[in-house]
Design a protein around this motif. Structure first.
Motif, PDB file in Angstrom:
ATOM      1  N   ARG A 257       5.063   5.460  -8.468  1.00  0.00           N
ATOM      2  CA  ARG A 257       4.062   4.468  -8.850  1.00  0.00           C
ATOM      3  C   ARG A 257       4.014   3.364  -7.807  1.00  0.00           C
ATOM      4  O   ARG A 257       4.944   3.192  -7.018  1.00  0.00           O
ATOM      5  N   ILE A 258       2.924   2.615  -7.794  1.00  0.00           N
ATOM      6  CA  ILE A 258       2.794   1.497  -6.856  1.00  0.00           C
ATOM      7  C   ILE A 258       3.668   0.351  -7.339  1.00  0.00           C
ATOM      8  O   ILE A 258       3.633  -0.012  -8.520  1.00  0.00           O
ATOM      9  N   THR A 259       4.429  -0.229  -6.420  1.00  0.00           N
ATOM     10  CA  THR A 259       5.304  -1.342  -6.777  1.00  0.00           C
ATOM     11  C   THR A 259       4.780  -2.685  -6.271  1.00  0.00           C
ATOM     12  O   THR A 259       4.989  -3.715  -6.910  1.00  0.00           O
ATOM     13  N   SER A 260       4.089  -2.651  -5.110  1.00  0.00           N
ATOM     14  CA  SER A 260       3.612  -3.917  -4.556  1.00  0.00           C
ATOM     15  C   SER A 260       2.515  -3.698  -3.531  1.00  0.00           C
ATOM     16  O   SER A 260       2.334  -2.591  -3.005  1.00  0.00           O
ATOM     17  N   ALA A 261       1.796  -4.769  -3.253  1.00  0.00           N
ATOM     18  CA  ALA A 261       0.818  -4.779  -2.170  1.00  0.00           C
ATOM     19  C   ALA A 261       1.417  -5.584  -1.028  1.00  0.00           C
ATOM     20  O   ALA A 261       1.825  -6.739  -1.220  1.00  0.00           O
ATOM     21  N   GLN A 262       1.491  -4.971   0.139  1.00  0.00           N
ATOM     22  CA  GLN A 262       2.016  -5.662   1.314  1.00  0.00           C
ATOM     23  C   GLN A 262       0.853  -6.375   1.995  1.00  0.00           C
ATOM     24  O   GLN A 262      -0.168  -5.765   2.310  1.00  0.00           O
ATOM     25  N   THR A 263       0.987  -7.673   2.228  1.00  0.00           N
ATOM     26  CA  THR A 263      -0.103  -8.473   2.778  1.00  0.00           C
ATOM     27  C   THR A 263       0.395  -9.408   3.869  1.00  0.00           C
ATOM     28  O   THR A 263       1.601  -9.512   4.125  1.00  0.00           O
ATOM     29  N   SER A 264      -0.542 -10.115   4.477  1.00  0.00           N
ATOM     30  CA  SER A 264      -0.194 -11.101   5.506  1.00  0.00           C
ATOM     31  C   SER A 264       0.534 -12.299   4.918  1.00  0.00           C
ATOM     32  O   SER A 264       1.108 -13.108   5.645  1.00  0.00           O
ATOM     33  N   ALA A 265       0.509 -12.410   3.582  1.00  0.00           N
ATOM     34  CA  ALA A 265       1.204 -13.515   2.900  1.00  0.00           C
ATOM     35  C   ALA A 265       2.417 -13.018   2.129  1.00  0.00           C
ATOM     36  O   ALA A 265       2.911 -13.693   1.230  1.00  0.00           O
ATOM     37  N   GLY A 266       2.880 -11.821   2.467  1.00  0.00           N
ATOM     38  CA  GLY A 266       4.050 -11.271   1.790  1.00  0.00           C
ATOM     39  C   GLY A 266       3.690 -10.192   0.787  1.00  0.00           C
ATOM     40  O   GLY A 266       2.563  -9.686   0.777  1.00  0.00           O
ATOM     41  N   ARG A 267       4.643  -9.838  -0.061  1.00  0.00           N
ATOM     42  CA  ARG A 267       4.448  -8.774  -1.041  1.00  0.00           C
ATOM     43  C   ARG A 267       4.039  -9.336  -2.397  1.00  0.00           C
ATOM     44  O   ARG A 267       4.589 -10.340  -2.844  1.00  0.00           O
ATOM     45  N   PHE A 268       3.085  -8.642  -3.032  1.00  0.00           N
ATOM     46  CA  PHE A 268       2.657  -9.015  -4.373  1.00  0.00           C
ATOM     47  C   PHE A 268       2.976  -7.844  -5.306  1.00  0.00           C
ATOM     48  O   PHE A 268       2.358  -6.786  -5.222  1.00  0.00           O
ATOM     49  N   GLY A 269       3.951  -8.047  -6.183  1.00  0.00           N
ATOM     50  CA  GLY A 269       4.310  -7.007  -7.136  1.00  0.00           C
ATOM     51  C   GLY A 269       3.474  -7.123  -8.398  1.00  0.00           C
ATOM     52  O   GLY A 269       2.960  -8.198  -8.744  1.00  0.00           O
TER      53      GLY A 269
END
Length: 457
Positions: A257-269
């Motif tokens: 399953r998806i745990t987080s979105a990796q972004t330019s501002a860090g990870r969003f779980g």
């Protein structure tokens, strides 16, 4: 306990979470166009803790910014239709062509066009149009309810759409659409030239150019940019967090399953993720084995101030010859259309503006001040069969809300509500069969693990 596959266990965990509504889920919505914002609004209404991430500094600054402005469930039709291949060849040689195909080789383009051509049959057209109309009609009803409940304002008008035919051949070709409209119970009116002018008085000087029309009285118009910004404010007031100027780089998973979105501002779980990034959605889904057939088909618009009320359109007129929509938005006219298959580029080509200007001036000459026209282009996320991808993916907690093509504004409210219902574990208010990714999966995957089979929703 039997040794169950990870995908099954992930589904079971997710289903348990969505059934425990005392503990609202954390949901991340990827993208803040009209599709992403409506999804966030309905998810917040359902009681979830919602975060929206977008690379732009505010809502609706890409494809939703200056679209044609029409909310046209009755005109919801796939581009893939009988006779389109032959028409496409003719269009390529027209001065004011509705279709432009860039010659540069592009494997994604070739594959997408090939799939579209396979849908150019009478049977496929009927199925695809019926799916699109089903979602679009529901969306229009959701928008009416939303407007009633919130008082949201966005230069809206509820005076229908007029599909204008310049030739008898176009009048005859409309029969296939009329059959589908009848089957789905969508109100319509077949008009002669005089009745077209009665509906749109600004056409009177050009009545000789009109062979007839198909009026859809249930259609509406409105400024998508204004709507999305107003709804984003309402969503924020309801607790939605918006993270602007944040680039989404990848989705991360634990293998099931998806745990987080990796972004330019860090990870969003989060517990669930909604992919609503339009033409950019396939890149995020690809690492998980999903080949979303969404291609960026470029559209153009001009927005001009009205200088002659008597000549201006009342609502939306669809110029069938050029496939261009001419829409009244308050004290402005929005003229939008064309399909340029050229990949990811937003170059403003002067010839495209000339086509838009020709269409509106040919029908509503002198209504707007063309010297003050604002020229724009956007990348519409198109599927080969015209129907968007709305529903669960092959990953249990990743939901798709993308691929709406030219009908993102028309289908936004309904799509957002369907997604909120699915995330919440509720049965959607409409039949969602045929709206999800499952229709693009190979038949050999029909007996795949549960995490893939549930995509049939």
């Amino acid at each position: 306990m039997p040794n169950l596959p990870k995908s099954f266990l992930a589904d079971a965990v997710f289903c348990r979470q969505i059934c425990e509504q005392e503990n609202p889920m954390r949901v991340v919505v990827l993208g803040a166009g009209v599709i992403g914002v409506t999804s966030a609004y309905y998810l917040a209404k359902a009681g979830h803790e919602v975060t929206v991430i977008d690379r732009q500094p505010g809502p609706a600054l890409e494809t939703s910014f200056a679209n044609a402005g029409e909310i046209s469930p009755g005109y919801a039709s796939p581009w893939a239709a009988p006779g389109i291949p032959a028409k496409a060849v003719k269009w390529l040689f027209m001065k004011h062509a509705p279709l432009i195909i860039q010659a540069r080789p592009d494997l994604a383009k070739i594959e997408w066009v090939g799939r579209m051509l396979l849908n150019c049959t009478s049977s496929a057209y009927a199925v695809n149009k019926s799916r699109m109309v089903r979602l679009a009609e529901y969306s229009r009803d959701c928008l009416i309810e939303l407007r009633r409940d919130t008082g949201i304002s966005y230069d809206e008008r509820t005076q229908g759409t007029l599909q204008l035919f310049r030739t008898e051949k176009q009048v005859e070709a409309a029969e296939k659409d009329i059959k589908v409209l009848k089957a789905d119970g969508v109100p319509f009116e077949v008009l002669d030239a005089a009745a077209c002018v009665a509906a749109e008085p600004g056409l009177a000087p050009n009545i000789g150019k009109i062979a007839g029309g198909l009026r859809l009285p249930g259609d509406e118009t409105g400024d998508c940019f204004k709507f999305t910004n107003s709804l984003a404010e309402m969503a924020a007031a309801a607790g939605v967090t918006f993270r602007w100027g944040v680039t989404i780089q990848a989705l991360e998973s634990d293998g099931s399953r998806i745990t987080s979105a990796q972004t330019s501002a860090g990870r969003f779980g989060a517990d669930a993720f909604v992919l609503a990034m339009g033409s950019y959605s396939p890149a995020l889904a690809r690492p998980f084995g999903m080949r979303l057939p969404v291609y960026p088909v470029k559209g153009y618009s001009i927005t001009v101030p009205i200088v002659n009320e008597d000549r201006a359109p009342v609502s939306t007129v669809m110029d069938e010859s050029h496939k261009i929509a001419i829409t009244r938005l308050g004290d402005r006219i929005r003229v939008g259309g064309m399909a340029e298959i050229s990949g990811f580029n937003n170059h403003l080509h002067p010839k495209r503006q000339a086509t838009l200007t020709h269409s509106v001036e040919d029908l509503f000459g002198g209504a707007g001040d063309q010297s003050k026209a604002i020229f724009w282009s956007g990348l519409r996320p198109m599927t080969p069969d015209g129907t968007p991808l709305v529903g669960r993916s092959t990953v249990p907690n990743l939901f798709l809300n993308t691929g709406h093509g030219t009908l993102g504004w028309t289908m936004a409210a309904g799509s957002g509500r369907v997604i909120a219902d699915m995330v919440s574990g509720r049965v959607a208010e409409i039949d969602t069969a045929g709206l999800g990714y499952a229709r693009y999966q190979r038949r050999s995957k029909a007996a795949a693990p549960v995490s893939q089979a549930i995509a049939a929703e």
